[in-house]
Design a protein around this motif. Structure first.
Motif, short mmCIF file in Angstrom:
data_model
loop_
_atom_site.label_atom_id
_atom_site.label_comp_id
_atom_site.label_asym_id
_atom_site.label_seq_id
_atom_site.Cartn_x
_atom_site.Cartn_y
_atom_site.Cartn_z
N GLY A 1 9.67 6.66 3.12
CA GLY A 1 10.81 5.65 2.89
C GLY A 1 9.84 4.41 3.40
N TRP A 2 9.24 4.40 4.53
CA TRP A 2 8.71 3.28 5.14
C TRP A 2 7.68 2.70 4.02
CZ3 TRP A 2 10.04 -0.13 8.71
CH2 TRP A 2 10.90 0.32 9.69
N LEU A 3 6.82 4.00 3.32
CA LEU A 3 5.73 3.24 2.62
C LEU A 3 6.48 2.30 1.21
CD1 LEU A 3 2.78 3.27 1.83
CD2 LEU A 3 3.32 5.66 0.66
N ALA A 4 7.59 3.04 0.77
CA ALA A 4 8.33 2.24 -0.03
C ALA A 4 8.80 0.97 0.31
CB ALA A 4 9.64 3.05 -0.69
N ALA A 5 9.28 0.80 1.50
CA ALA A 5 9.67 -0.59 2.19
C ALA A 5 8.29 -1.52 2.22
CB ALA A 5 10.40 -0.26 3.59
N THR A 6 7.07 -0.80 2.06
CA THR A 6 5.96 -1.67 2.18
C THR A 6 5.86 -2.50 0.89
OG1 THR A 6 4.98 -0.23 3.81
CG2 THR A 6 3.49 -1.92 2.65
N THR A 7 6.28 -1.60 -0.37
CA THR A 7 6.07 -2.15 -1.54
C THR A 7 7.27 -3.25 -1.81
OG1 THR A 7 5.39 -0.08 -2.42
CG2 THR A 7 6.45 -1.64 -3.93
N VAL A 8 8.49 -3.01 -1.24
CA VAL A 8 9.59 -4.04 -1.28
C VAL A 8 9.14 -5.14 -0.74
CG1 VAL A 8 11.86 -4.47 -0.93
CG2 VAL A 8 11.33 -2.03 -1.54
N VAL A 9 8.68 -5.19 0.42
CA VAL A 9 8.39 -6.54 1.31
C VAL A 9 7.01 -7.25 0.54
CG1 VAL A 9 9.15 -5.73 3.35
CG2 VAL A 9 6.75 -5.39 2.83
N ARG A 10 6.46 -6.61 -0.24
CA ARG A 10 5.12 -7.19 -1.10
C ARG A 10 5.70 -7.74 -2.11
NH1 ARG A 10 1.12 -2.96 -2.78
NH2 ARG A 10 0.26 -5.00 -3.61
N PHE A 11 6.81 -7.37 -2.68
CA PHE A 11 7.19 -7.75 -4.06
C PHE A 11 8.54 -8.78 -3.86
CE2 PHE A 11 4.61 -4.37 -5.67
CZ PHE A 11 3.90 -5.19 -6.83
N VAL A 12 9.63 -8.21 -3.28
CA VAL A 12 10.57 -8.99 -3.27
C VAL A 12 10.66 -10.59 -2.75
CG1 VAL A 12 13.15 -8.97 -2.50
CG2 VAL A 12 12.03 -6.82 -3.41
N PRO A 13 10.24 -10.63 -1.71
CA PRO A 13 10.27 -12.15 -1.09
C PRO A 13 9.46 -13.11 -1.98
CG PRO A 13 9.68 -10.56 0.67
CD PRO A 13 9.64 -9.59 -0.49
N ALA A 14 8.30 -12.59 -2.57
CA ALA A 14 7.70 -13.56 -3.33
C ALA A 14 8.47 -13.60 -4.89
CB ALA A 14 6.20 -12.74 -4.04
N SER B 1 3.61 -12.36 1.78
CA SER B 1 3.88 -12.37 0.53
C SER B 1 4.47 -13.26 0.14
CB SER B 1 4.80 -10.93 0.06
OG SER B 1 5.32 -10.76 -1.23
N THR B 2 5.41 -14.11 0.99
CA THR B 2 6.00 -15.26 0.40
C THR B 2 5.23 -16.29 0.21
OG1 THR B 2 8.04 -14.45 1.61
CG2 THR B 2 7.77 -16.65 1.26
N LEU B 3 4.20 -16.42 1.19
CA LEU B 3 3.15 -17.51 1.01
C LEU B 3 2.43 -17.46 -0.22
CD1 LEU B 3 2.13 -19.96 2.55
CD2 LEU B 3 0.43 -18.26 3.58
#
Length: 557
Positions: A46-59, A114-116
């Motif tokens: 679940g935390w690994l999936a969260a890692t993917t989310v924070v890499r894509f969603v903010p961007a 990711s945002t940057l």
């Protein structure tokens, strides 16, 4: 290979590519290290999936605003600022990992990074046309994609090696160092890409400013079609991120290591196909290249219906990696050529957002299908289904080819005319097409001056029909230069020397000339070193009118 590396002739692009290469490899190594650290620290997928989310969603959320910033401010400076900030964020993340900080802290830093990152890509894409001429854009984008594919192979391997020999934060700290190296390389560039007034004279609000990229794409239907194909291919890559895991586990028997194995196959295919892309870009018809690229990207997946051998699966990914490169490079090159510079970063921000959305949709849809059906269904969906969807765009591609054929027919007489101009005899075909496309046929009545001594030099001229007299005045003395006839040219001296017109050219009979704007003429001529014939001709003509030699001031950086 020569066409593929043409963009490397330009000094600033070499620095830009070096910065890309170093930071991209470091970023892929960081991605591996981040995933390893999260699993070690939480033992939770679940935390690994969260890692993917924070890499894509903010961007995804920030991209439209990032494109606006990249159009507003000078792009090279913006990229340097991003690199410096990346380095600080990576140093903080590595320290947080070393101190066993809560996973939420590490993921928050990853989200900021990711945002940057959504700012960096549009700025770089908009900077590229400023450091290479139009004829070398396909080469530049092919090299950029080659670096991406090389990074996919080398970056994860570096991250895995660092994880085997030390803690994950080592890779993160190394990534910080790569951003500092990128900063220093960008600082060596001479060329600037200044921003502009994104407020449209104070009339445009924030929403209108951010949606300017969408309006620019809407106004270029040919580019929009290519963007659609690239987004489709990117969505299929999103599906691959899930499909590769399932195929490795259920079909190939390679376990978790099979994911990187198949991903590396895509990268190898892109590397092998890179020398062919610039040749394909020069072909007169676009539809066979794009449809062929999509066929190569989709159909090899069906090979896994007949074989569960890892070697066959790897070979299929090599073919697929080659196919997608054609689609991506042609789409990006078309955008850089067709779109205005003042909105280009916003267009690329929209493009990046669409690609991120496609990845999320592709990965989510594939995960859902795997939950309700077996792997064979996914193979048919990605292989046959993906190609079938791409064929829906074929009518638009054929329409683009028809319009391009008409345009080539219109330019053919002008290309024949320019081909006989000794001054540009060593300009590549792409440069001649650029000159012909920028040119305008002008009819001049007998007795009218085409250019007048002392006025600003703003264009280069080639006589299509008729004739002209050339007269200059130096220290009160009239100098009559040889008359000009059809096929002769004039106007280059003021442009090349950066001075006012050195002579008056007057039509002696009804005359038609091809007028090429000065900025287009200089852009093509400054793409390479002046040839001996070029220098000799310019010098002879300047001595005839003013008794001095050619210096080529406008051709010097």
């Amino acid at each position: 290979m020569k066409g593929m590396t043409a963009a490397l002739r330009h000094r600033d692009f070499r620095y830009l590519m070096a910065a890309f290469t170093i930071s991209d490899i470091g970023t892929w190594a960081y991605n591996v290290a981040l995933a390893i650290w999260v699993i070690d620290a939480t033992d939770s997928y679940g935390w690994l999936a969260a890692t993917t989310v924070v890499r894509f969603v903010p961007a995804l959320v920030f991209s439209p605003f990032a494109g606006l910033l990249a159009d507003r401010f000078e792009r090279r400076g913006l990229m340097m600022g991003a690199d410096a900030t990346f380095a600080v964020l990576m140093a903080l993340m590595g320290t947080a990992m070393a101190l066993d900080a809560p996973p939420l802290v590490v993921l928050a830093i990853a989200g900021c990074s990711s945002t940057l990152g959504s700012l960096y890509g549009p700025a770089a894409a908009a900077l590229t046309p400023h450091v290479v001429p139009e004829k070398d854009l396909a080469s530049a984008n092919t090299l950029r994609n080659t670096v991406d594919n090389l990074s996919v192979v080398l970056g994860p391997a570096l991250g895995a090696l660092l994880a085997l020999t030390g803690p994950p934060q080592n890779a993160v700290w190394i990534n910080a160092a790569t951003f500092l190296a990128s900063f220093l390389l960008l600082a060596r560039m001479h060329q600037r890409a200044p921003g502009g007034d994104v407020t449209e004279g104070g009339e445009a609000g924030a929403l209108r400013q951010m949606t300017a990229g969408l309006r620019a794409l809407r106004d270029e239907p040919g580019v929009l079609v290519l963007v659609g194909f690239s987004v489709l291919a990117t969505g299929m890559f999103g599906a691959d991120t899930v499909f590769f895991v399932a195929a490795s586990d259920q079909l190939l028997g390679t376990g978790p290591d099979g994911y990187g194995y198949l991903l590396a196959g895509l990268g190898v295919g892109g590397l092998l196909a890179a020398p062919l892309v610039t040749r394909a870009e020069a072909l007169p018809r676009l539809a066979p290249v794009i449809v062929g690229g999509m066929a190569l990207y989709c159909l090899p997946t069906l090979l896994l219906l007949a074989s569960d051998e890892p070697a066959v699966a790897f070979a299929a990914q090599v073919l697929r990696g080659a196919g997608t490169l054609f689609v991506d490079v042609l789409a990006v090159t078309a955008m850089q050529r067709a779109l205005p510079s003042d909105v280009m970063a916003r267009v690329f921000a929209i493009f990046d957002s669409l690609c991120l959305m496609a990845i999320l949709v592709g990965s989510t849809a594939t995960g859902w299908v795997l939950g309700v059906a077996d792997l064979d269904v996914v193979l048919w969906m990605l292989g046959a289904g993906g190609f079938a969807i791409s064929l829906l765009g074929l009518p638009w591609l054929l329409a683009i080819d028809r319009r391009a054929a008409v345009r080539r027919a219109e330019l053919a007489p002008l290309l024949r005319l320019l081909d006989a101009v000794e001054l540009v005899e060593e300009v590549p075909d792409g440069g001649l097409v650029q000159l012909a496309g920028a040119g305008e046929l002008v009819d001049v009545p007998a007795g009218q001056a085409v250019v007048t001594q002392g006025e600003a030099a703003d264009a280069f001229y080639v006589i299509v029909a008729g004739g002209c007299a050339v007269v200059s005045e130096v220290d009160g003395h009239r100098i009559d230069a040889p008359a000009l006839a059809a096929g002769d040219w004039f106007g280059e001296i003021g442009l090349l020397e950066g001075v006012a017109r050195t002579a008056t050219v007057t039509a002696t009979e009804p005359t038609r000339v091809l007028r090429i704007p000065g900025e287009d003429f200089l852009a093509v001529l400054t793409a390479g070193r002046p040839t001996a014939a070029f220098t000799e001709q310019a010098g002879i003509r300047l001595r005839r009118t003013h008794g001095v030699g050619y210096t080529g001031a406008a051709l010097r950086p």
